[in-house]
Design a protein around this motif. Structure first.
Motif, PDB file in Angstrom:
ATOM      1  N   HIS A  60      -5.561   0.201   7.227  1.00  0.00           N
ATOM      2  CA  HIS A  60      -4.644   1.150   7.844  1.00  0.00           C
ATOM      3  C   HIS A  60      -5.349   2.405   8.332  1.00  0.00           C
ATOM      4  O   HIS A  60      -4.867   3.067   9.243  1.00  0.00           O
ATOM      5  CB  HIS A  60      -3.542   1.546   6.863  1.00  0.00           C
ATOM      6  N   GLY A  61      -6.441   2.774   7.693  1.00  0.00           N
ATOM      7  CA  GLY A  61      -7.159   3.983   8.077  1.00  0.00           C
ATOM      8  C   GLY A  61      -6.604   5.237   7.433  1.00  0.00           C
ATOM      9  O   GLY A  61      -7.104   6.328   7.649  1.00  0.00           O
ATOM     10  N   LYS A  62      -5.550   5.112   6.664  1.00  0.00           N
ATOM     11  CA  LYS A  62      -4.921   6.259   5.995  1.00  0.00           C
ATOM     12  C   LYS A  62      -4.869   6.018   4.497  1.00  0.00           C
ATOM     13  O   LYS A  62      -4.672   4.896   4.043  1.00  0.00           O
ATOM     14  CB  LYS A  62      -3.487   6.465   6.506  1.00  0.00           C
ATOM     15  N   ARG A  63      -5.059   7.084   3.745  1.00  0.00           N
ATOM     16  CA  ARG A  63      -4.964   7.037   2.289  1.00  0.00           C
ATOM     17  C   ARG A  63      -4.055   8.165   1.828  1.00  0.00           C
ATOM     18  O   ARG A  63      -4.005   9.223   2.452  1.00  0.00           O
ATOM     19  CB  ARG A  63      -6.342   7.243   1.660  1.00  0.00           C
ATOM     20  N   ILE A  64      -3.361   7.947   0.708  1.00  0.00           N
ATOM     21  CA  ILE A  64      -2.505   8.993   0.177  1.00  0.00           C
ATOM     22  C   ILE A  64      -3.382  10.074  -0.456  1.00  0.00           C
ATOM     23  O   ILE A  64      -4.394   9.780  -1.082  1.00  0.00           O
ATOM     24  CB  ILE A  64      -1.481   8.420  -0.816  1.00  0.00           C
ATOM     25  N   ARG A  65      -3.028  11.324  -0.231  1.00  0.00           N
ATOM     26  CA  ARG A  65      -3.805  12.439  -0.777  1.00  0.00           C
ATOM     27  C   ARG A  65      -3.643  12.505  -2.295  1.00  0.00           C
ATOM     28  O   ARG A  65      -2.628  12.076  -2.848  1.00  0.00           O
ATOM     29  CB  ARG A  65      -3.344  13.754  -0.163  1.00  0.00           C
ATOM     30  N   ILE A  66      -4.636  13.062  -2.964  1.00  0.00           N
ATOM     31  CA  ILE A  66      -4.626  13.126  -4.425  1.00  0.00           C
ATOM     32  C   ILE A  66      -3.452  13.963  -4.925  1.00  0.00           C
ATOM     33  O   ILE A  66      -2.770  13.588  -5.880  1.00  0.00           O
ATOM     34  CB  ILE A  66      -5.957  13.696  -4.939  1.00  0.00           C
ATOM     35  N   GLY A  67      -3.195  15.081  -4.287  1.00  0.00           N
ATOM     36  CA  GLY A  67      -2.087  15.938  -4.701  1.00  0.00           C
ATOM     37  C   GLY A  67      -0.743  15.251  -4.548  1.00  0.00           C
ATOM     38  O   GLY A  67       0.141  15.394  -5.394  1.00  0.00           O
ATOM     39  N   ARG A  68      -0.580  14.499  -3.474  1.00  0.00           N
ATOM     40  CA  ARG A  68       0.682  13.773  -3.271  1.00  0.00           C
ATOM     41  C   ARG A  68       0.816  12.640  -4.279  1.00  0.00           C
ATOM     42  O   ARG A  68       1.901  12.365  -4.772  1.00  0.00           O
ATOM     43  CB  ARG A  68       0.732  13.226  -1.845  1.00  0.00           C
ATOM     44  N   TRP A  69      -0.295  11.989  -4.621  1.00  0.00           N
ATOM     45  CA  TRP A  69      -0.277  10.919  -5.615  1.00  0.00           C
ATOM     46  C   TRP A  69       0.154  11.483  -6.964  1.00  0.00           C
ATOM     47  O   TRP A  69       0.970  10.879  -7.669  1.00  0.00           O
ATOM     48  CB  TRP A  69      -1.660  10.272  -5.702  1.00  0.00           C
ATOM     49  N   LEU A  70      -0.394  12.648  -7.339  1.00  0.00           N
ATOM     50  CA  LEU A  70      -0.016  13.282  -8.605  1.00  0.00           C
ATOM     51  C   LEU A  70       1.455  13.681  -8.601  1.00  0.00           C
ATOM     52  O   LEU A  70       2.164  13.506  -9.602  1.00  0.00           O
ATOM     53  CB  LEU A  70      -0.897  14.502  -8.861  1.00  0.00           C
ATOM     54  N   TYR A  71       1.929  14.205  -7.474  1.00  0.00           N
ATOM     55  CA  TYR A  71       3.342  14.578  -7.373  1.00  0.00           C
ATOM     56  C   TYR A  71       4.241  13.348  -7.505  1.00  0.00           C
ATOM     57  O   TYR A  71       5.258  13.388  -8.195  1.00  0.00           O
ATOM     58  CB  TYR A  71       3.619  15.282  -6.045  1.00  0.00           C
ATOM     59  N   ASN A  72       3.876  12.246  -6.855  1.00  0.00           N
ATOM     60  CA  ASN A  72       4.680  11.025  -6.941  1.00  0.00           C
ATOM     61  C   ASN A  72       4.739  10.512  -8.371  1.00  0.00           C
ATOM     62  O   ASN A  72       5.795  10.063  -8.829  1.00  0.00           O
ATOM     63  CB  ASN A  72       4.108   9.951  -6.023  1.00  0.00           C
ATOM     64  N   ARG A  73       3.611  10.559  -9.094  1.00  0.00           N
ATOM     65  CA  ARG A  73       3.591  10.108 -10.489  1.00  0.00           C
ATOM     66  C   ARG A  73       4.460  11.004 -11.366  1.00  0.00           C
ATOM     67  O   ARG A  73       5.199  10.521 -12.225  1.00  0.00           O
ATOM     68  CB  ARG A  73       2.169  10.093 -11.039  1.00  0.00           C
ATOM     69  N   ALA A  74       4.366  12.317 -11.160  1.00  0.00           N
ATOM     70  CA  ALA A  74       5.174  13.241 -11.953  1.00  0.00           C
ATOM     71  C   ALA A  74       6.659  13.053 -11.658  1.00  0.00           C
ATOM     72  O   ALA A  74       7.495  13.070 -12.577  1.00  0.00           O
ATOM     73  CB  ALA A  74       4.754  14.680 -11.683  1.00  0.00           C
ATOM     74  N   ALA A  75       7.017  12.871 -10.402  1.00  0.00           N
ATOM     75  CA  ALA A  75       8.417  12.659 -10.037  1.00  0.00           C
ATOM     76  C   ALA A  75       8.938  11.341 -10.615  1.00  0.00           C
ATOM     77  O   ALA A  75      10.080  11.265 -11.081  1.00  0.00           O
ATOM     78  CB  ALA A  75       8.571  12.674  -8.527  1.00  0.00           C
ATOM     79  N   HIS A  76       8.115  10.320 -10.598  1.00  0.00           N
ATOM     80  CA  HIS A  76       8.520   9.026 -11.169  1.00  0.00           C
ATOM     81  C   HIS A  76       8.736   9.148 -12.674  1.00  0.00           C
ATOM     82  O   HIS A  76       9.720   8.614 -13.224  1.00  0.00           O
ATOM     83  CB  HIS A  76       7.459   7.970 -10.862  1.00  0.00           C
ATOM     84  N   THR A  77       7.860   9.829 -13.369  1.00  0.00           N
ATOM     85  CA  THR A  77       8.005  10.024 -14.800  1.00  0.00           C
ATOM     86  C   THR A  77       9.250  10.840 -15.113  1.00  0.00           C
ATOM     87  O   THR A  77       9.994  10.533 -16.051  1.00  0.00           O
ATOM     88  CB  THR A  77       6.766  10.736 -15.374  1.00  0.00           C
ATOM     89  N   TYR A  78       9.531  11.855 -14.322  1.00  0.00           N
ATOM     90  CA  TYR A  78      10.714  12.681 -14.532  1.00  0.00           C
ATOM     91  C   TYR A  78      11.984  11.861 -14.307  1.00  0.00           C
ATOM     92  O   TYR A  78      12.932  11.939 -15.092  1.00  0.00           O
ATOM     93  CB  TYR A  78      10.692  13.882 -13.588  1.00  0.00           C
ATOM     94  N   ARG A  79      12.001  11.074 -13.225  1.00  0.00           N
ATOM     95  CA  ARG A  79      13.181  10.240 -12.942  1.00  0.00           C
ATOM     96  C   ARG A  79      13.392   9.195 -14.018  1.00  0.00           C
ATOM     97  O   ARG A  79      14.527   8.883 -14.386  1.00  0.00           O
ATOM     98  CB  ARG A  79      13.040   9.574 -11.587  1.00  0.00           C
ATOM     99  N   ALA A  80      12.313   8.635 -14.542  1.00  0.00           N
ATOM    100  CA  ALA A  80      12.428   7.611 -15.580  1.00  0.00           C
ATOM    101  C   ALA A  80      12.914   8.213 -16.896  1.00  0.00           C
ATOM    102  O   ALA A  80      13.608   7.546 -17.679  1.00  0.00           O
ATOM    103  CB  ALA A  80      11.078   6.921 -15.794  1.00  0.00           C
ATOM    104  N   GLY A  81      12.602   9.470 -17.144  1.00  0.00           N
ATOM    105  CA  GLY A  81      13.002  10.103 -18.383  1.00  0.00           C
ATOM    106  C   GLY A  81      14.406  10.672 -18.373  1.00  0.00           C
ATOM    107  O   GLY A  81      14.977  10.957 -19.422  1.00  0.00           O
ATOM    108  N   THR A  82      15.008  10.837 -17.206  1.00  0.00           N
ATOM    109  CA  THR A  82      16.336  11.447 -17.125  1.00  0.00           C
ATOM    110  C   THR A  82      17.414  10.454 -16.719  1.00  0.00           C
ATOM    111  O   THR A  82      18.473  10.858 -16.271  1.00  0.00           O
ATOM    112  CB  THR A  82      16.324  12.605 -16.104  1.00  0.00           C
ATOM    113  N   ARG A  83      17.174   9.181 -16.910  1.00  0.00           N
ATOM    114  CA  ARG A  83      18.198   8.190 -16.526  1.00  0.00           C
ATOM    115  C   ARG A  83      19.333   8.136 -17.491  1.00  0.00           C
ATOM    116  O   ARG A  83      19.335   8.284 -18.618  1.00  0.00           O
ATOM    117  CB  ARG A  83      17.563   6.809 -16.394  1.00  0.00           C
TER     118      ARG A  83
END
Length: 83
Positions: A60-83
């Motif tokens: 693809h020529g594109k990679r996800i940025r490290i900061g966005r990857w960390l944000y996605n992981r934190a958001a996923h953990t938060y969503r999983a913990g507040t269900r």
């Protein structure tokens, strides 16, 4: 302004600018293939030709940025913990 305050302000500015970059453009060019999606090789005559597909970005020529990857992981953990 003392050097400590100046250093804190500079680090805060860099952090906020990188966070805004990750929010505005979550994908950056691949560092391995420079955004081509494939490696450049040369044939026997010395002309550049298309090589194998880049394994890091899967062509693809594109990679996800490290900061966005960390944000996605934190958001996923938060969503999983507040269900």
């Amino acid at each position: 302004m003392t050097p400590a305050l100046l250093a804190i302000a500079l680090l805060l500015f860099i952090t906020l600018s990188y966070a805004s970059l990750c929010a505005a453009s979550p994908f950056g060019t691949c560092r391995k293939c420079n955004g081509f999606g494939f490696a450049l090789t040369t044939d026997r005559k010395g002309k550049p030709k298309r090589g194998k597909t880049c394994r890091r970005c899967k062509g693809h020529g594109k990679r996800i940025r490290i900061g966005r990857w960390l944000y996605n992981r934190a958001a996923h953990t938060y969503r999983a913990g507040t269900r």
